[in-house]
Every structure is written in C-alpha cells, then in structure tokens.
Design a protein around this motif. Structure first.
Motif, PDB file in Angstrom:
ATOM      1  N   ARG A   2       0.847  -1.384   0.005  1.00 36.88           N
ATOM      2  CA  ARG A   2       0.117  -0.007  -0.028  1.00 36.88           C
ATOM      3  C   ARG A   2       1.003   1.171   0.120  1.00 36.88           C
ATOM      4  O   ARG A   2       1.932   1.259   0.340  1.00 36.88           O
ATOM      5  CB  ARG A   2      -0.956  -0.047   1.418  1.00 36.88           C
ATOM      6  CG  ARG A   2      -0.503   0.206   2.748  1.00 36.88           C
ATOM      7  CD  ARG A   2      -1.335   0.185   3.641  1.00 36.88           C
ATOM      8  NE  ARG A   2      -0.684   0.131   5.036  1.00 36.88           N
ATOM      9  CZ  ARG A   2      -1.582   0.273   6.087  1.00 36.88           C
ATOM     10  NH1 ARG A   2      -3.041   0.460   6.032  1.00 36.88           N
ATOM     11  NH2 ARG A   2      -0.849   0.112   7.157  1.00 36.88           N
ATOM     12  N   TYR A  38      -6.874   2.998  -6.965  1.00 39.92           N
ATOM     13  CA  TYR A  38      -6.853   2.633  -5.397  1.00 39.92           C
ATOM     14  C   TYR A  38      -6.630   4.040  -4.704  1.00 39.92           C
ATOM     15  O   TYR A  38      -6.212   4.963  -4.833  1.00 39.92           O
ATOM     16  CB  TYR A  38      -5.644   1.784  -5.082  1.00 39.92           C
ATOM     17  CG  TYR A  38      -5.193   0.487  -5.672  1.00 39.92           C
ATOM     18  CD1 TYR A  38      -6.151  -0.285  -5.627  1.00 39.92           C
ATOM     19  CD2 TYR A  38      -4.195   0.282  -6.579  1.00 39.92           C
ATOM     20  CE1 TYR A  38      -6.161  -1.602  -6.549  1.00 39.92           C
ATOM     21  CE2 TYR A  38      -4.029  -0.720  -7.245  1.00 39.92           C
ATOM     22  CZ  TYR A  38      -4.811  -1.701  -7.079  1.00 39.92           C
ATOM     23  OH  TYR A  38      -4.617  -3.007  -7.877  1.00 39.92           O
ATOM     24  N   VAL A  57      -7.068  -6.915  -3.711  1.00 35.32           N
ATOM     25  CA  VAL A  57      -7.392  -5.860  -2.721  1.00 35.32           C
ATOM     26  C   VAL A  57      -7.827  -6.293  -1.302  1.00 35.32           C
ATOM     27  O   VAL A  57      -8.228  -7.603  -1.304  1.00 35.32           O
ATOM     28  CB  VAL A  57      -8.191  -4.534  -2.899  1.00 35.32           C
ATOM     29  CG1 VAL A  57      -7.861  -3.814  -4.098  1.00 35.32           C
ATOM     30  CG2 VAL A  57      -9.579  -5.235  -3.488  1.00 35.32           C
ATOM     31  N   ASP A 109      -7.790  -2.921   5.439  1.00 36.40           N
ATOM     32  CA  ASP A 109      -6.868  -3.099   6.560  1.00 36.40           C
ATOM     33  C   ASP A 109      -7.463  -3.657   7.842  1.00 36.40           C
ATOM     34  O   ASP A 109      -8.663  -3.301   8.170  1.00 36.40           O
ATOM     35  CB  ASP A 109      -6.370  -1.589   7.034  1.00 36.40           C
ATOM     36  CG  ASP A 109      -5.243  -1.430   7.777  1.00 36.40           C
ATOM     37  OD1 ASP A 109      -4.386  -2.261   7.416  1.00 36.40           O
ATOM     38  OD2 ASP A 109      -5.250  -1.045   8.988  1.00 36.40           O
ATOM     39  N   ASN A 116      -3.493   4.513   0.682  1.00 33.34           N
ATOM     40  CA  ASN A 116      -3.350   3.529   1.871  1.00 33.34           C
ATOM     41  C   ASN A 116      -4.032   2.267   1.683  1.00 33.34           C
ATOM     42  O   ASN A 116      -4.365   1.686   2.828  1.00 33.34           O
ATOM     43  CB  ASN A 116      -3.227   4.377   3.067  1.00 33.34           C
ATOM     44  CG  ASN A 116      -2.679   3.819   4.284  1.00 33.34           C
ATOM     45  OD1 ASN A 116      -1.481   3.205   4.093  1.00 33.34           O
ATOM     46  ND2 ASN A 116      -2.886   3.737   5.460  1.00 33.34           N
ATOM     47  N   THR A 117      -4.461   1.819   0.621  1.00 30.85           N
ATOM     48  CA  THR A 117      -5.233   0.709   0.379  1.00 30.85           C
ATOM     49  C   THR A 117      -4.402  -0.575  -0.147  1.00 30.85           C
ATOM     50  O   THR A 117      -3.567  -0.560  -0.892  1.00 30.85           O
ATOM     51  CB  THR A 117      -6.649   1.062  -1.004  1.00 30.85           C
ATOM     52  OG1 THR A 117      -7.081   1.813  -0.502  1.00 30.85           O
ATOM     53  CG2 THR A 117      -7.066  -0.164  -1.195  1.00 30.85           C
ATOM     54  N   TRP A 118      -4.558  -1.765   0.733  1.00 28.59           N
ATOM     55  CA  TRP A 118      -3.744  -2.753   0.116  1.00 28.59           C
ATOM     56  C   TRP A 118      -4.251  -3.308  -0.914  1.00 28.59           C
ATOM     57  O   TRP A 118      -5.285  -3.554  -1.223  1.00 28.59           O
ATOM     58  CB  TRP A 118      -3.918  -3.945   1.446  1.00 28.59           C
ATOM     59  CG  TRP A 118      -3.379  -3.500   2.956  1.00 28.59           C
ATOM     60  CD1 TRP A 118      -4.149  -3.180   3.854  1.00 28.59           C
ATOM     61  CD2 TRP A 118      -1.947  -3.601   3.094  1.00 28.59           C
ATOM     62  NE1 TRP A 118      -3.220  -3.048   4.909  1.00 28.59           N
ATOM     63  CE2 TRP A 118      -2.050  -3.299   4.502  1.00 28.59           C
ATOM     64  CE3 TRP A 118      -0.836  -3.708   2.500  1.00 28.59           C
ATOM     65  CZ2 TRP A 118      -0.918  -2.871   5.292  1.00 28.59           C
ATOM     66  CZ3 TRP A 118       0.244  -3.894   3.245  1.00 28.59           C
ATOM     67  CH2 TRP A 118       0.390  -3.277   4.646  1.00 28.59           C
ATOM     68  N   HIS A 119      -3.460  -3.701  -1.723  1.00 31.22           N
ATOM     69  CA  HIS A 119      -3.561  -4.378  -3.053  1.00 31.22           C
ATOM     70  C   HIS A 119      -2.242  -5.068  -3.665  1.00 31.22           C
ATOM     71  O   HIS A 119      -1.263  -4.893  -3.139  1.00 31.22           O
ATOM     72  CB  HIS A 119      -3.807  -3.058  -4.053  1.00 31.22           C
ATOM     73  CG  HIS A 119      -2.455  -2.195  -4.368  1.00 31.22           C
ATOM     74  ND1 HIS A 119      -2.397  -1.119  -3.560  1.00 31.22           N
ATOM     75  CD2 HIS A 119      -1.486  -2.387  -5.277  1.00 31.22           C
ATOM     76  CE1 HIS A 119      -1.349  -0.548  -3.855  1.00 31.22           C
ATOM     77  NE2 HIS A 119      -0.695  -1.206  -4.852  1.00 31.22           N
TER      78      HIS A 119
END
Lengths: 163, 163
Positions: free
Chosen positions: B76, B120, B96, B99, B123-126
């Motif tokens: 992220r 995205y 994705v 969190d 700070n978005t997990w991908h």
C-alpha cells in the motif's frame, strides 16, 4: 496556404513543443513486480494553472473520426494540461498548432501507433479527439473546475488532414 | 482460512470500498465533439496526501501474470492514490484487502473486462499488477516524490486466486 496537412509519426521529439507522448519506448526507467514489469517513469505531469480546479480522470467513448478529416476548429485550455490515452488500443490523429498572436498558427498533425497517449501543455491549440477506429474508449486526464478554460478558433479555410 | 480466493466481476459498487473504477458505463455525463463522443466525467481524482509529491503519468510494460495466480504479497501507498488503466485493452486481475490493524484483512479479487481501469485510494492494500494477457502496456497515475510511500506485507499462507 494549401489547405492540406499531412500527418507525421507521433514521436516525443517532434511533439515536444506541444506536450508529452505517453508510451513505453526504449529501456524502462526501472523494473517492478519482481522483474516482470518495466516502469517508464514520470512521462507527463498533469497540472492546473490556477487553484480553483483539480486534476481528474474521465473517460471518452468516441466514434471514429470521418476520414479524410477536415480540421475546421481548434481549441485550447488556458487553465490546465489535458491528456488522452487509448484504453482499447485505438490509433489517434492528433492535430496541434503553435500560438500566433492569440490564434492557431500553421497546424501540424501526428498519427499515433495505438500504444501511445499524449498530453497537451496548458493553453496549447489542438483539434478534437480523432480516433482512427471505434467506437473506442480513451482516458482523459485534465482539469475540472470553474472559470474560463476553453477558447475556440474556427478556420475560415479548413484544412484536409491526410494520413 | 481456505487459501483460495475467487475473482468477482469488477463493478463500481463492489470496488467502492477500495477505490474507483474508470470506465464508460451507462449514459455519458455529457456529449463533446459535436455529439460524436460521450464524456464520463470526473470518475476518479488522483491525489497526494502530502505536499512533497506530485501526480504524474507513467507507463508500465508488463508480462502477463502466471495463472493460477498466487497472492503472496500485498502493498500500500500511504501518500497517494494509484491508478492503472490498460492502454491496449488487456484484462486485469485486481486484488485488494481492507486494513486489519496495520496488515491486510481478508483479500478480494476482481476481474476487469478490458475496458476498465481502477484507482486505489491512498493507503489501500493491493496485489501487484496482474494482466491476463501480454506483454501489454498500462498507464499509471500516481504520486512521485520523496518520503516513505510503500508498505509491504507477505502472507505466511499465500492465496491461490481463481478466475
């Protein structure tokens, strides 16, 4: 003044006075994803001239241009850059002109290869989006916001653009 | 925890917790170019969280992912949004996760239709860029600048992503 205009191949060097070409050309800046992917970094910087607008992503779904294309109108956007990138691999006929005292000077035409996008500098005269095939989608990266961000100029003698 | 993950179709509604889908879907916001082109306006706003970076356009030239795909790493970018848009019509497998206390929670996978890009949120997990075919080019719209803009997380038990 002949009234005809012949498209040249779209290259970074030839297009530089008007803006940027967005493409994977030559060696990548660096590799990502464990070496499976090359990144061509920082090819164009979208920007707004004023503080009242913001850069946004939009999509244009366009019919193809009618060929031979008649260039009878150019426009420019004083308050921001504008980029067009094909989403589905369509080739683009790009028409631009230097400014000549507040109106377009002698226009130039560029033909992209289907793997290229372009970004016009703020306040650069250009013709409308002209895909060679379609219907096809394009990403637009430009300024959205209030204020006068469009000037148009109509040619008394239109140009025929030869590809 | 099964260790497998099945991709769902990429739609704006399903993807909304993670970001935006960039596509010509439904009716255009308005017409441009004398009615020949529909504009789907303001679909995603690239942004930087801090003042030290700038939004830029880059291109990724990627080999296809290896299928079935193993999702063993997510990342992220705390300081900015990141968009990927196909230039040549490739389909994307997008992974994705929400969190969960500083690491990725249960991941989700989305499969695009070749006419869609995604952005995205910061700070978005991908997972990494995973085109289904290739080599193929993608536009990247993201923050370039100094500072720590990358966090990575490695799964102890990788997921197999089914398409």
């Amino acid at each position: 003044m002949t009234g005809t205009l012949t498209a040249e191949p779209l290259t970074r060097e030839a297009f530089a006075p008007f803006g940027d070409v967005i493409e994977a050309q030559g060696e990548p800046s660096f590799m990502i994803n464990g070496g499976r992917c090359g990144r061509y970094d920082d090819l164009a910087r979208p920007r707004t001239v004023d503080e009242d607008g913001h850069v946004s992503l939009s999509v244009a779904q366009s019919d193809p241009a009618v060929f031979p294309m008649t260039l009878d109108l150019m426009e420019r956007h004083p308050l921001g850059s504008q980029a067009f990138v094909p989403i589905e691999g369509a080739r683009l006929l790009v028409t631009v002109a230097p400014d000549a005292g507040g109106k377009p000077g002698e226009p130039r035409a560029f033909l992209s290869n289907g793997k290229q996008g372009i970004q016009y500098k703020p306040n650069t005269w250009h013709g409308v989006l002209a895909p060679l095939s379609g219907p096809s989608a394009f990403l637009i990266v430009d300024r959205i916001g209030g204020g006068g961000n469009l000037e148009e100029y109509i040619f008394q003698t239109p140009y025929t653009v030869l590809t």
